[in-house]
Structures are given as C-alpha cells and as structure tokens.
Design a protein around this motif. Structure first.
Motif, PDB file in Angstrom:
ATOM      1  N   UNK A   1      -7.785  56.976 -32.678  1.00 31.34           N
ATOM      2  CA  UNK A   1      -7.688  57.551 -31.002  1.00 31.34           C
ATOM      3  C   UNK A   1      -6.483  58.135 -31.102  1.00 31.34           C
ATOM      4  N   UNK A   2      -5.278  57.356 -31.318  1.00 30.84           N
ATOM      5  CA  UNK A   2      -4.067  57.951 -31.415  1.00 30.84           C
ATOM      6  C   UNK A   2      -4.035  59.236 -32.113  1.00 30.84           C
ATOM      7  N   UNK A   3      -4.227  59.136 -33.494  1.00 29.64           N
ATOM      8  CA  UNK A   3      -4.224  60.292 -34.370  1.00 29.64           C
ATOM      9  C   UNK A   3      -5.043  61.493 -33.291  1.00 29.64           C
ATOM     10  N   UNK A   4      -6.113  61.245 -32.887  1.00 28.43           N
ATOM     11  CA  UNK A   4      -6.816  62.355 -32.567  1.00 28.43           C
ATOM     12  C   UNK A   4      -6.296  62.859 -31.165  1.00 28.43           C
ATOM     13  N   UNK A   5      -5.624  61.924 -30.434  1.00 23.07           N
ATOM     14  CA  UNK A   5      -4.800  62.369 -29.392  1.00 23.07           C
ATOM     15  C   UNK A   5      -3.894  63.728 -29.427  1.00 23.07           C
ATOM     16  N   UNK A   6      -3.029  64.051 -30.380  1.00 25.49           N
ATOM     17  CA  UNK A   6      -2.577  65.191 -30.726  1.00 25.49           C
ATOM     18  C   UNK A   6      -1.284  64.947 -30.046  1.00 25.49           C
ATOM     19  N   UNK A   7      -0.857  63.729 -29.617  1.00 24.81           N
ATOM     20  CA  UNK A   7       0.511  63.318 -29.300  1.00 24.81           C
ATOM     21  C   UNK A   7       1.292  63.173 -30.449  1.00 24.81           C
ATOM     22  N   UNK A   8       2.693  63.173 -30.615  1.00 23.47           N
ATOM     23  CA  UNK A   8       3.534  62.785 -31.760  1.00 23.47           C
ATOM     24  C   UNK A   8       3.422  61.144 -31.719  1.00 23.47           C
ATOM     25  N   UNK A   9       3.436  60.428 -32.715  1.00 19.23           N
ATOM     26  CA  UNK A   9       3.279  59.173 -32.841  1.00 19.23           C
ATOM     27  C   UNK A   9       3.971  58.773 -34.323  1.00 19.23           C
ATOM     28  N   UNK A  10       4.491  57.353 -34.255  1.00 20.42           N
ATOM     29  CA  UNK A  10       4.645  56.812 -35.627  1.00 20.42           C
ATOM     30  C   UNK A  10       4.341  55.268 -35.691  1.00 20.42           C
ATOM     31  N   UNK A  11       3.670  55.033 -36.712  1.00 16.83           N
ATOM     32  CA  UNK A  11       3.321  53.560 -36.955  1.00 16.83           C
ATOM     33  C   UNK A  11       4.463  52.801 -37.266  1.00 16.83           C
ATOM     34  N   UNK A  12       4.485  51.514 -37.107  1.00 15.19           N
ATOM     35  CA  UNK A  12       5.563  50.686 -37.751  1.00 15.19           C
ATOM     36  C   UNK A  12       5.030  49.353 -37.955  1.00 15.19           C
ATOM     37  N   UNK A  13       5.652  48.441 -38.533  1.00 15.28           N
ATOM     38  CA  UNK A  13       5.134  47.273 -38.598  1.00 15.28           C
ATOM     39  C   UNK A  13       4.726  46.310 -37.644  1.00 15.28           C
ATOM     40  N   UNK A  14       5.091  46.762 -36.535  1.00 17.59           N
ATOM     41  CA  UNK A  14       4.901  45.894 -35.240  1.00 17.59           C
ATOM     42  C   UNK A  14       4.096  46.503 -34.101  1.00 17.59           C
ATOM     43  N   UNK A  15       3.878  47.804 -34.435  1.00 17.45           N
ATOM     44  CA  UNK A  15       3.022  48.409 -33.139  1.00 17.45           C
ATOM     45  C   UNK A  15       3.153  50.123 -33.655  1.00 17.45           C
ATOM     46  N   UNK A  16       2.662  50.882 -32.505  1.00 14.08           N
ATOM     47  CA  UNK A  16       2.733  52.181 -32.663  1.00 14.08           C
ATOM     48  C   UNK A  16       3.703  52.863 -31.504  1.00 14.08           C
ATOM     49  N   UNK A  17       4.321  53.820 -31.821  1.00 16.82           N
ATOM     50  CA  UNK A  17       5.138  54.400 -30.914  1.00 16.82           C
ATOM     51  C   UNK A  17       4.678  55.846 -30.506  1.00 16.82           C
ATOM     52  N   UNK A  18       4.218  56.168 -29.408  1.00 23.89           N
ATOM     53  CA  UNK A  18       3.915  57.414 -28.825  1.00 23.89           C
ATOM     54  C   UNK A  18       4.737  58.153 -27.911  1.00 23.89           C
ATOM     55  N   UNK A  19       4.822  59.392 -27.954  1.00 24.23           N
ATOM     56  CA  UNK A  19       5.664  60.321 -27.174  1.00 24.23           C
ATOM     57  C   UNK A  19       4.767  61.129 -26.320  1.00 24.23           C
ATOM     58  N   UNK A  20       5.068  61.432 -25.064  1.00 23.52           N
ATOM     59  CA  UNK A  20       4.363  62.403 -24.407  1.00 23.52           C
ATOM     60  C   UNK A  20       4.620  62.027 -22.917  1.00 23.52           C
ATOM     61  N   UNK A  21       3.775  62.796 -22.080  1.00 22.75           N
ATOM     62  CA  UNK A  21       3.606  62.464 -20.635  1.00 22.75           C
ATOM     63  C   UNK A  21       3.431  61.092 -20.437  1.00 22.75           C
ATOM     64  N   UNK A  22       3.986  60.108 -19.640  1.00 20.24           N
ATOM     65  CA  UNK A  22       3.728  58.722 -19.375  1.00 20.24           C
ATOM     66  C   UNK A  22       2.239  58.713 -18.830  1.00 20.24           C
ATOM     67  N   UNK A  23       1.677  59.339 -17.978  1.00 17.06           N
ATOM     68  CA  UNK A  23       0.164  59.105 -17.484  1.00 17.06           C
ATOM     69  C   UNK A  23      -0.749  59.323 -18.913  1.00 17.06           C
ATOM     70  N   UNK A  24      -0.470  60.399 -19.452  1.00 13.15           N
ATOM     71  CA  UNK A  24      -1.150  60.464 -20.770  1.00 13.15           C
ATOM     72  C   UNK A  24      -1.152  59.690 -21.756  1.00 13.15           C
ATOM     73  N   UNK A  25       0.091  58.966 -22.092  1.00 11.41           N
ATOM     74  CA  UNK A  25       0.355  58.116 -23.028  1.00 11.41           C
ATOM     75  C   UNK A  25      -0.612  56.729 -22.399  1.00 11.41           C
ATOM     76  N   UNK A  26      -0.165  56.672 -21.254  1.00  8.42           N
ATOM     77  CA  UNK A  26      -1.024  55.420 -20.596  1.00  8.42           C
ATOM     78  C   UNK A  26      -2.389  55.236 -20.582  1.00  8.42           C
ATOM     79  N   UNK A  27      -3.067  56.716 -20.311  1.00 11.53           N
ATOM     80  CA  UNK A  27      -4.505  56.648 -20.608  1.00 11.53           C
ATOM     81  C   UNK A  27      -4.979  56.582 -21.983  1.00 11.53           C
ATOM     82  N   UNK A  28      -4.284  56.932 -23.179  1.00 11.79           N
ATOM     83  CA  UNK A  28      -4.364  56.730 -24.372  1.00 11.79           C
ATOM     84  C   UNK A  28      -4.567  55.216 -24.757  1.00 11.79           C
TER      85      UNK A  28
END
Length: 76
Positions: free
Chosen positions: A27-54
């Motif tokens: 779902x994160x990958x298909x969102x089109x938002x920039x993201x990075x996976x790390x050993x403890x979670x996923x970091x997503x950048x974007x408008x707050x409402x859009x990221x929270x909905x994701x």
C-alpha cells in the motif's frame, strides 16, 4: 509537509508475520509518496492528512485477519 515513521505489528500470529507486513508495504509503495524502509519501521513523507490516511489503510489491511494489531506512529 510531514515526515512520519510508523511500524505495524500483528499480534498473535507468531514470529513469521512477513505476509501481513507485506500488505502494508504494498500500500505504501502504491501510494506514490516518497518512503524509506528501515529495520524498525517505514518513513513516509507528504501532506500529514494523506500520510495518516495511508497509515490507517495499512493498519486495516493488516487487521483484516489478525485479531490484534499494534501500530506506532511518530510525526515530525
């Protein structure tokens, strides 16, 4: 804009939870938002409402057949 780190953990599914977590990553990958996976979670950048909905979509996707799911969110 926000930088949000989150992690989702299915509870009660044993140690092999990759199939559940993969739903969220897809779902994160298909969102089109920039993201990075790390050993403890996923970091997503974007408008707050859009990221929270994701994140809500990810939580629901993992919870579809898990009795309990823990989601931790950090927002900057």
């Amino acid at each position: 804009m926000a930088i949000v780190e989150f992690s989702i953990t299915p509870i009660g599914k044993g140690v092999g939870v990759g199939e559940y977590v993969a739903r969220a990553v897809d779902l994160v990958d298909r969102s089109g938002l920039p993201y990075r996976l790390n050993p403890m979670g996923t970091v997503v950048e974007g408008p707050l409402d859009e990221v929270l909905a994701l994140i809500a979509k990810c939580h629901k996707a993992v919870a579809a057949d898990c009795e309990r799911v823990s989601t931790i969110v950090k927002i900057d």
